[in-house]
Scaffold this motif. Structure first.
Motif, PDB file in Angstrom:
ATOM      1  N   VAL A   1       3.909 -12.369  -1.070  1.00 28.47           N
ATOM      2  CA  VAL A   1       2.693 -13.134  -0.795  1.00 28.47           C
ATOM      3  C   VAL A   1       1.493 -12.443  -1.443  1.00 28.47           C
ATOM      4  CG1 VAL A   1       1.115 -13.782   1.081  1.00 28.47           C
ATOM      5  CG2 VAL A   1       3.557 -14.164   1.334  1.00 28.47           C
ATOM      6  N   ALA A   2       0.551 -13.225  -1.922  1.00 28.02           N
ATOM      7  CA  ALA A   2      -0.671 -12.654  -2.502  1.00 28.02           C
ATOM      8  C   ALA A   2      -1.360 -11.741  -1.486  1.00 28.02           C
ATOM      9  CB  ALA A   2      -1.619 -13.771  -2.922  1.00 28.02           C
ATOM     10  N   ALA A   3      -1.886 -10.630  -1.968  1.00 30.57           N
ATOM     11  CA  ALA A   3      -2.438  -9.604  -1.077  1.00 30.57           C
ATOM     12  C   ALA A   3      -3.582 -10.134  -0.210  1.00 30.57           C
ATOM     13  CB  ALA A   3      -2.909  -8.406  -1.896  1.00 30.57           C
ATOM     14  N   PHE A   4      -4.374 -11.093  -0.734  1.00 32.63           N
ATOM     15  CA  PHE A   4      -5.521 -11.552   0.059  1.00 32.63           C
ATOM     16  C   PHE A   4      -5.095 -12.356   1.288  1.00 32.63           C
ATOM     17  CE2 PHE A   4      -5.133 -14.998  -3.157  1.00 32.63           C
ATOM     18  CZ  PHE A   4      -5.128 -16.122  -2.344  1.00 32.63           C
ATOM     19  N   LYS A   5      -3.803 -12.718   1.359  1.00 30.15           N
ATOM     20  CA  LYS A   5      -3.314 -13.485   2.512  1.00 30.15           C
ATOM     21  C   LYS A   5      -2.738 -12.599   3.623  1.00 30.15           C
ATOM     22  CE  LYS A   5      -1.911 -17.450  -0.334  1.00 30.15           C
ATOM     23  NZ  LYS A   5      -0.769 -18.321  -0.696  1.00 30.15           N
ATOM     24  N   ILE A   6      -2.684 -11.297   3.403  1.00 34.61           N
ATOM     25  CA  ILE A   6      -2.080 -10.394   4.384  1.00 34.61           C
ATOM     26  C   ILE A   6      -3.012 -10.233   5.590  1.00 34.61           C
ATOM     27  CG2 ILE A   6      -1.090  -8.093   4.759  1.00 34.61           C
ATOM     28  CD1 ILE A   6       0.409  -9.631   2.628  1.00 34.61           C
TER      29      ILE A   6
ATOM     30  N   GLU B   1       8.396  -4.774  20.509  1.00 37.70           N
ATOM     31  CA  GLU B   1       7.123  -4.296  19.953  1.00 37.70           C
ATOM     32  C   GLU B   1       7.042  -4.716  18.500  1.00 37.70           C
ATOM     33  OE1 GLU B   1       4.637  -0.156  19.080  1.00 37.70           O
ATOM     34  OE2 GLU B   1       6.481  -0.101  20.273  1.00 37.70           O
ATOM     35  N   VAL B   2       5.962  -5.364  18.131  1.00 36.52           N
ATOM     36  CA  VAL B   2       5.721  -5.782  16.755  1.00 36.52           C
ATOM     37  C   VAL B   2       4.360  -5.232  16.338  1.00 36.52           C
ATOM     38  CG1 VAL B   2       5.384  -7.723  15.189  1.00 36.52           C
ATOM     39  CG2 VAL B   2       7.098  -7.875  16.998  1.00 36.52           C
ATOM     40  N   THR B   3       4.323  -4.549  15.207  1.00 38.97           N
ATOM     41  CA  THR B   3       3.081  -3.916  14.750  1.00 38.97           C
ATOM     42  C   THR B   3       2.488  -4.655  13.557  1.00 38.97           C
ATOM     43  OG1 THR B   3       4.183  -2.454  13.175  1.00 38.97           O
ATOM     44  CG2 THR B   3       3.984  -1.674  15.470  1.00 38.97           C
ATOM     45  N   LEU B   4       1.202  -4.413  13.326  1.00 35.31           N
ATOM     46  CA  LEU B   4       0.533  -4.988  12.161  1.00 35.31           C
ATOM     47  C   LEU B   4       1.211  -4.520  10.880  1.00 35.31           C
ATOM     48  CD1 LEU B   4      -1.807  -6.624  10.918  1.00 35.31           C
ATOM     49  CD2 LEU B   4      -3.214  -4.542  11.049  1.00 35.31           C
ATOM     50  N   GLU B   5       1.588  -3.218  10.848  1.00 34.34           N
ATOM     51  CA  GLU B   5       2.248  -2.668   9.652  1.00 34.34           C
ATOM     52  C   GLU B   5       3.562  -3.390   9.371  1.00 34.34           C
ATOM     53  OE1 GLU B   5      -0.793  -0.152  11.051  1.00 34.34           O
ATOM     54  OE2 GLU B   5       0.982  -0.862  12.147  1.00 34.34           O
ATOM     55  N   GLN B   6       4.293  -3.724  10.420  1.00 38.69           N
ATOM     56  CA  GLN B   6       5.565  -4.425  10.264  1.00 38.69           C
ATOM     57  C   GLN B   6       5.346  -5.812   9.646  1.00 38.69           C
ATOM     58  OE1 GLN B   6       7.611  -4.682  14.011  1.00 38.69           O
ATOM     59  NE2 GLN B   6       9.264  -5.970  13.218  1.00 38.69           N
ATOM     60  N   ILE B   7       4.313  -6.497  10.123  1.00 38.23           N
ATOM     61  CA  ILE B   7       4.008  -7.829   9.594  1.00 38.23           C
ATOM     62  C   ILE B   7       3.520  -7.734   8.150  1.00 38.23           C
ATOM     63  CG2 ILE B   7       2.400  -9.771   9.828  1.00 38.23           C
ATOM     64  CD1 ILE B   7       2.564  -9.251  12.900  1.00 38.23           C
ATOM     65  N   GLN B   8       2.661  -6.748   7.883  1.00 39.39           N
ATOM     66  CA  GLN B   8       2.154  -6.578   6.517  1.00 39.39           C
ATOM     67  C   GLN B   8       3.293  -6.273   5.541  1.00 39.39           C
ATOM     68  OE1 GLN B   8      -0.733  -3.510   7.383  1.00 39.39           O
ATOM     69  NE2 GLN B   8      -2.442  -4.974   7.446  1.00 39.39           N
ATOM     70  N   THR B   9       4.235  -5.427   5.979  1.00 39.21           N
ATOM     71  CA  THR B   9       5.379  -5.087   5.130  1.00 39.21           C
ATOM     72  C   THR B   9       6.217  -6.318   4.826  1.00 39.21           C
ATOM     73  OG1 THR B   9       5.453  -2.836   6.001  1.00 39.21           O
ATOM     74  CG2 THR B   9       7.452  -3.667   4.959  1.00 39.21           C
ATOM     75  N   LEU B  10       6.481  -7.131   5.868  1.00 43.87           N
ATOM     76  CA  LEU B  10       7.257  -8.357   5.670  1.00 43.87           C
ATOM     77  C   LEU B  10       6.604  -9.260   4.628  1.00 43.87           C
ATOM     78  CD1 LEU B  10       9.337 -10.659   6.632  1.00 43.87           C
ATOM     79  CD2 LEU B  10       7.426 -11.432   8.037  1.00 43.87           C
ATOM     80  N   LEU B  11       5.295  -9.469   4.750  1.00 42.01           N
ATOM     81  CA  LEU B  11       4.617 -10.373   3.837  1.00 42.01           C
ATOM     82  C   LEU B  11       4.566  -9.814   2.422  1.00 42.01           C
ATOM     83  CD1 LEU B  11       1.746 -11.703   6.132  1.00 42.01           C
ATOM     84  CD2 LEU B  11       3.877 -12.812   5.524  1.00 42.01           C
ATOM     85  N   HIS B  12       4.380  -8.492   2.305  1.00 39.60           N
ATOM     86  CA  HIS B  12       4.439  -7.871   0.974  1.00 39.60           C
ATOM     87  C   HIS B  12       5.812  -8.096   0.349  1.00 39.60           C
ATOM     88  CE1 HIS B  12       0.586  -5.932   0.446  1.00 39.60           C
ATOM     89  NE2 HIS B  12       0.654  -5.342   1.625  1.00 39.60           N
ATOM     90  N   GLU B  13       6.863  -7.883   1.133  1.00 36.98           N
ATOM     91  CA  GLU B  13       8.233  -8.037   0.620  1.00 36.98           C
ATOM     92  C   GLU B  13       8.552  -9.489   0.281  1.00 36.98           C
ATOM     93  OE1 GLU B  13      10.568  -6.270   3.697  1.00 36.98           O
ATOM     94  OE2 GLU B  13      10.271  -4.212   2.950  1.00 36.98           O
ATOM     95  N   THR B  14       7.909 -10.422   1.003  1.00 40.80           N
ATOM     96  CA  THR B  14       8.115 -11.844   0.726  1.00 40.80           C
ATOM     97  C   THR B  14       7.478 -12.225  -0.609  1.00 40.80           C
ATOM     98  OG1 THR B  14       8.093 -12.283   3.097  1.00 40.80           O
ATOM     99  CG2 THR B  14       7.804 -14.177   1.668  1.00 40.80           C
TER     100      THR B  14
END
Length: 557
Positions: A513-518, A498-511
């Motif tokens: 990445v600029a917020a508009f790309k989330i 199971e993969v959630t949107l929140e999990q992906i958003q957290t990964l990209l924030h931690e990476t």
């Protein structure tokens, strides 16, 4: 002898450069010289307004030259690169002009960029310095800049607007007026960069990963500024409100901040386009011209419809660009905001098209204009590169005196985006009408245009694959009433995972990445559709998300 920056830059052919000079497109002047010309003519006129700060042209010229000399005294040299990641404010404008005077090449980063983008851009440009605010909206830009300085070999100087740490340079001190304006001017004139030298790096929208660097020279950028000023009717009476991020080409030079300063008008800077603050500034300063992306124009229209009032009485023209403005919104601009709409379709890589202020209402509301220069060459071609007749949509190719011939240090990208004889393919699908006006139909590449900010699908997909349970990923544009497009992600996952949107958003924030790309929407499917050659069929996915959104909207009514 070429400069280091020139080594990575694709030059115009010598015969074309000579023609551009002969026809007066290139004036062989540096960008800073135009500011001095205006200051000599209008020394006591207000050039720049930022809140309570009001800077005259003579003071602007003094700050510009003093800052240029201080940057050189800090150890920077002509042709060094500097990352500029500042919000809209007088500091951004003065520092940019100071770089032009010193021959330092500013790299126009966005305040929204984070470690992921900045480390790449700093390394690619081999920037020696970075200019940042201290903190914006609880994000510590100074700490990130210090982190970059510790990890990028070329970066050895951090300039901070606001509360600078002891080891960093305080930007406001660097940008203070000088004690010897005449002497500074003489010295800098004597060591001025070549008009053909790189003046600044703009960032590409980027369809294949991180942004590319676009080298703009003093000669070509000055012409960009002057050519866009004519159809926008910029004069010394123009009062321009800058609310879009000033490091974008559109609000910087189309005609933008620099166009107004070249003409002797007044630039009013705001950190953002929030309607109440923008409308108050328009009323207070007598603003005559502003620029917006479609989402901002829509917010302004809605705010005016809700509140009424006469705050926009002085606003004569509003430019809208960055992405296609829907015709129905375009038709509301004049009756609701009371100003003439000027549609703008262009690219940081060069070509700018605008509707003319005296065009018929139908042209203004349903097209994205025509080239600003007689020297702009435009072709509309099919997939095989054959020219298409008017009225048939195709890919746009362009070249001209302010359209560079290649990206900086990017031979693979240049091979994709530029033909051997210098035509640039932006990836836009357009239709040309018999009157020469263009209608933008979309993109032929994998790009999401979120309210004017371009997002590379490939970049986001490559990051999402860092999640072990994701087996396939496809980032696509989904329609949005306010922003035009938002980022939607389709994925398949390992059995039982199971993969959630929140999990992906957290990964990209931690990476970083600029917020508009989330991604803002996630669809998990058993299988992604494929084309006949085995590629993910994104056309089918875009149709699917449109259908899902329509169905959800119908059920909510």
């Amino acid at each position: 002898m070429t400069s280091h920056t020139s080594d990575g830059t694709v030059a115009w052919p010598a015969d074309l450069a000579a023609e551009f000079r002969r026809k007066g497109y290139w004036e062989d002047r540096t960008l800073g010289s135009y500011i001095h010309e205006t200051a000599d003519r209008l020394p006591e006129k207000i050039a720049l307004v930022d809140g309570d700060v009001r800077i005259t042209y003579s003071e602007l010229a003094s700050r510009m030259d003093a800052a240029a000399e201080r940057l050189l005294q800090l150890g920077l040299k002509a042709d060094d690169r500097m990352m500029v990641q500042l919000p809209n404010g007088w500091q951004f404008t003065v520092l940019t002009l100071a770089c032009f005077r010193a021959g330092i090449v500013p790299v126009m980063a966005l305040p929204a960029h984070r470690k992921y983008e900045l480390s790449f851009l700093t390394d690619l440009s081999e920037s020696r310095a970075i200019a940042v605010p201290d903190v914006i909206k609880d994000f510590d830009h100074q700490a990130l800049a210090e982190e970059l300085a510790a990890s990028v070999p070329s970066l050895d100087m951090v300039l901070v607007s606001g509360a600078a740490n002891p080891l960093n340079a305080r930007l406001e001190e660097i940008l203070a007026p000088g004690a010897d304006p005449a002497g500074a001017r003489t010295r800098l004139d004597a060591s001025a960069p070549s008009p053909d030298a790189p003046a600044l790096f703009l960032l590409s929208g980027g369809t294949t990963g991180l942004p590319k660097l676009i080298t703009r020279t003093h000669n070509d950028y000055a012409y960009n500024i002057k050519a866009t000023s004519v159809p926008t009717n910029v004069t010394e009476d123009t009062v321009y409100l800058g609310t879009l991020p000033a490091s974008h080409n559109f609000p910087l030079a189309c005609p933008g901040i620099l166009g107004i300063l070249f003409a002797g008008g007044r630039v009013v800077m705001l950190p953002g386009p929030e309607p109440r603050k923008a409308f108050a500034a328009i009323e207070r300063e007598g603003v005559t011209l502003s620029a917006a992306v479609p989402a901002v124009a829509q917010r302004w229209i809605e705010h005016q419809e809700e509140t009424g009032g006469n705050q926009l009485a002085s606003l004569e023209v509003i430019q809208v660009g960055g992405s296609r403005l829907p015709d129905e919104i375009a038709r509301k601009v004049k009756p609701v905001l009371g100003s003439t709409l000027q549609q703008v379709f262009g690219m940081a890589e060069g070509l700018i098209n605008v509707t003319r202020l005296d065009d018929p209402e139908d042209v203004i509301c349903t097209t994205q204009g025509r080239p600003v220069s007689e020297a702009d060459e435009v072709r509309i071609v099919d997939e095989a590169g054959n020219d298409l007749p008017d009225g048939v949509p195709g890919s746009i190719l362009t070249r001209g005196p302010y359209t560079p011939r290649g990206y900086y240090r990017a031979p693979e990208a240049n091979a994709r985006a530029f033909t051997p004889d210098g035509w640039y393919a932006s990836g836009d699908i357009v239709e040309r009408r018999p009157d020469g006006n263009l209608i933008v139909q979309g993109r032929d590449k994998d790009m999401i245009n979120r309210g004017g900010e371009k997002i590379s699908a490939e970049e986001i997909e490559s990051l999402v694959y860092r999640i072990e349970d994701v087996t396939m990923a496809a980032a696509i544009a989904m329609p949005d009433e306010v922003l035009g497009e938002k980022l939607c992600l389709y994925i398949t996952v390992k059995p039982g995972a199971e993969v959630t949107l929140e999990q992906i958003q957290t990964l990209l924030h931690e990476t970083g990445v600029a917020a508009f790309k989330i991604p803002e929407h996630l669809v998990v499917v058993d299988e992604l559709p494929a084309t006949k050659v085995g590629k993910i069929n994104k056309k089918e996915l875009r149709a699917d998300i449109a259908e899902r959104l329509a169905s959800a909207s119908a059920h909510s009514k």
